[in-house]
Write a protein that holds these residues in place. Structure first.
Motif, PDB file in Angstrom:
ATOM      1  N   GLY A  52      23.142  -5.886   6.472  1.00 58.60           N
ATOM      2  CA  GLY A  52      21.958  -6.681   6.698  1.00 58.60           C
ATOM      3  C   GLY A  52      20.561  -6.355   6.770  1.00 58.60           C
ATOM      4  O   GLY A  52      19.850  -6.647   7.345  1.00 58.60           O
ATOM      5  N   MET A  53      20.304  -5.337   5.696  1.00 61.55           N
ATOM      6  CA  MET A  53      19.098  -4.938   5.701  1.00 61.55           C
ATOM      7  C   MET A  53      18.042  -5.761   4.607  1.00 61.55           C
ATOM      8  O   MET A  53      17.898  -5.537   3.450  1.00 61.55           O
ATOM      9  CB  MET A  53      18.980  -3.434   5.162  1.00 61.55           C
ATOM     10  N   THR A  54      17.736  -6.720   5.080  1.00 62.99           N
ATOM     11  CA  THR A  54      16.930  -7.889   4.362  1.00 62.99           C
ATOM     12  C   THR A  54      15.571  -7.728   3.655  1.00 62.99           C
ATOM     13  O   THR A  54      15.131  -8.291   2.904  1.00 62.99           O
ATOM     14  CB  THR A  54      17.264  -9.479   5.117  1.00 62.99           C
ATOM     15  N   ASN A  55      15.023  -6.713   4.460  1.00 63.26           N
ATOM     16  CA  ASN A  55      13.820  -6.182   4.202  1.00 63.26           C
ATOM     17  C   ASN A  55      13.525  -5.106   3.436  1.00 63.26           C
ATOM     18  O   ASN A  55      12.483  -4.389   3.787  1.00 63.26           O
ATOM     19  CB  ASN A  55      12.928  -6.540   5.516  1.00 63.26           C
ATOM     20  N   THR A  56      14.480  -4.592   2.961  1.00 65.61           N
ATOM     21  CA  THR A  56      14.514  -3.144   2.310  1.00 65.61           C
ATOM     22  C   THR A  56      14.775  -3.496   0.865  1.00 65.61           C
ATOM     23  O   THR A  56      15.892  -4.023   0.484  1.00 65.61           O
ATOM     24  CB  THR A  56      15.759  -2.181   2.845  1.00 65.61           C
ATOM     25  N   THR A  57      13.686  -2.696  -0.034  1.00 66.00           N
ATOM     26  CA  THR A  57      13.988  -3.062  -1.375  1.00 66.00           C
ATOM     27  C   THR A  57      12.953  -2.219  -1.937  1.00 66.00           C
ATOM     28  O   THR A  57      12.032  -1.499  -1.492  1.00 66.00           O
ATOM     29  CB  THR A  57      13.543  -4.503  -2.000  1.00 66.00           C
ATOM     30  N   GLU A  58      12.995  -1.887  -3.414  1.00 62.39           N
ATOM     31  CA  GLU A  58      11.895  -1.282  -4.426  1.00 62.39           C
ATOM     32  C   GLU A  58      11.520  -2.221  -4.657  1.00 62.39           C
ATOM     33  O   GLU A  58      11.520  -3.442  -4.791  1.00 62.39           O
ATOM     34  CB  GLU A  58      12.938  -0.741  -5.335  1.00 62.39           C
ATOM     35  N   LEU A  59       9.959  -1.809  -4.886  1.00 60.68           N
ATOM     36  CA  LEU A  59       8.757  -2.823  -5.432  1.00 60.68           C
ATOM     37  C   LEU A  59       7.956  -2.083  -6.532  1.00 60.68           C
ATOM     38  O   LEU A  59       7.771  -0.988  -6.648  1.00 60.68           O
ATOM     39  CB  LEU A  59       8.006  -2.844  -4.108  1.00 60.68           C
ATOM     40  N   GLU A  60       7.764  -3.087  -7.550  1.00 55.21           N
ATOM     41  CA  GLU A  60       6.671  -2.479  -8.474  1.00 55.21           C
ATOM     42  C   GLU A  60       5.347  -2.131  -7.660  1.00 55.21           C
ATOM     43  O   GLU A  60       5.067  -3.051  -6.739  1.00 55.21           O
ATOM     44  CB  GLU A  60       6.593  -3.551  -9.618  1.00 55.21           C
ATOM     45  N   ILE A  61       4.633  -1.197  -8.191  1.00 49.11           N
ATOM     46  CA  ILE A  61       3.333  -0.933  -7.690  1.00 49.11           C
ATOM     47  C   ILE A  61       2.348  -1.841  -7.573  1.00 49.11           C
ATOM     48  O   ILE A  61       1.417  -2.018  -6.831  1.00 49.11           O
ATOM     49  CB  ILE A  61       2.967   0.517  -7.898  1.00 49.11           C
ATOM     50  N   ASP A  62       2.415  -2.867  -8.433  1.00 45.55           N
ATOM     51  CA  ASP A  62       1.523  -3.923  -8.696  1.00 45.55           C
ATOM     52  C   ASP A  62       2.040  -5.211  -7.930  1.00 45.55           C
ATOM     53  O   ASP A  62       1.444  -6.129  -8.363  1.00 45.55           O
ATOM     54  CB  ASP A  62       0.906  -4.026 -10.031  1.00 45.55           C
TER      55      ASP A  62
END
Length: 360
Positions: free
Chosen positions: A205-215
């Protein structure tokens, strides 16, 4: 801006350690006394898997005077390595990889022959493979926008000479965890990021965990600010030092999501009991603590503290499970420090109160 307000922090500590107070009361008093002159970020404390405190301090954006919130997304730096370790052990548990055979069995085309023929998953998980740490090498000189896939990080280290003979010495290595990411992709047939979502983030249930592009433009995300680890009085933005997450670091998460991860790991959601115990079992001595498989196992105090740190320019985080007394502490900060304020001091408070750490 975080100041060096040591007197204020000393008062917090003294106020917390009143004879006869329960740990929960001491923690509440400390968190109520903490302010943005000492710490910027968010803190969650749970006892026996129930949240007893959750607070935020300081600014997510200094430019726009936007405050951090308890659900703000922070860059977690090397805490990502816990995700990679769990993913690898899931494959081991499903008999898709072995821990003590050369990685060439799974990556027959890996360019570095010595690594391919002699380094094992056990060594990668324990930072004893001899691989370098690419984040402190040429990475800082490169265009960070070019890192889109796990394979994009490999040229940063694949031709490096090993620091030591595999299996003989501890050398902290993000490069080794990128190799684990390649194995995860090869064996599972999934993109590394998708594997984590399917097998770790969604089940917990980790709905706010992700990889993000730096821009990326993302709501409720903290910008990072570096003091170059306490050397500057006026912090600078840390964008130059970041890239999209690799298996060695830089996912974004929240204090709630990392508590969910801790709870899921300790309670058998990700791995069977035997495999979880294998992960937690101390195997090597690192710079300060023992290590299991991708997890710090700190045996210096009156009880074991398990988890992982995450530190980089403009980032300082701690995920700590106090195994005897059943406390979980998550500290996420969008500012680094020199060990005398910020996350360093907040983490020390919990180690003193819960694990009887003796301050110098």
């Amino acid at each position: 801006m975080i100041g060096k307000n040591y007197l204020s922090l000393a008062i917090f500590f003294m106020g917390a350690f009143i004879f006869g107070q329960s740990k929960d009361v001491q923690i509440e008093k400390f968190l109520n006394s903490l302010d943005a002159t000492i710490f910027s970020g968010a803190v969650l404390v749970a006892h026996n898997d129930k949240i007893i405190a959750k607070k935020a301090y300081g600014l997510a954006s200094m430019e726009y005077n936007t405050k951090n919130k308890v659900d703000t997304k922070f860059n977690i730096a090397s805490i990502t390595k816990l995700f990679t370790a769990v993913a690898t052990l899931q494959l081991y548990e499903n008999q898709l990889v072995e821990l003590d055979v050369p990685i060439g069995k799974y990556l027959p085309d890996y360019q570095n022959k010595r690594v391919r023929d002699s380094v094992t998953i056990h060594q990668l998980l324990t930072h004893t493979s001899g691989n370098t740490n690419f984040y402190v090498g040429d990475f800082l000189k490169t265009d960070k926008l070019r890192y889109k896939n796990i394979s994009d990080f490999v040229p940063l280290f694949v031709n490096d000479t090993l620091l030591s003979k595999p299996g003989t010495k501890y050398d902290y290595s993000a490069s080794g965890f990128v190799i684990l990411g390649l194995i995860i992709e090869k064996v599972s047939g999934l993109n590394y990021y998708d594997y984590l979502r399917k097998s770790i983030f969604e089940p917990a249930g980790m709905t706010n965990t992700t990889e993000l592009e730096i821009d990326s433009v993302v709501q409720n995300k903290a910008s990072g600010y570096t003091t170059f680890f306490g050397e500057l009085n006026t912090p600078k933005r840390n964008d130059y030092y970041l890239s999209k997450a690799s298996p060695g670091g830089f996912h974004y998460s929240t204090v709630d999501d990392l508590f969910k991860f801790s709870k899921a790991l300790r309670n058998g959601l990700f791995l069977k009991k035997q495999t979880t115990q294998l992960m937690f079992e101390p195997k090597v001595m690192g710079y300060n603590t023992n290590l299991g498989y991708g997890i710090d196992v700190d045996l210096r105090y009156n009880q074991t503290i398990q988890g992982h740190s995450g530190g980089w320019y403009g980032i300082h985080n701690e995920l700590m499970d106090f195994m005897k007394d059943g406390y979980t502490v998550v500290i996420l900060s969008n500012m680094d420090d020199g060990g005398k304020s910020g996350t360093s001091k907040v983490a020390d408070f919990f180690k003193v109160v819960i694990a009887d750490k003796k301050l110098d």
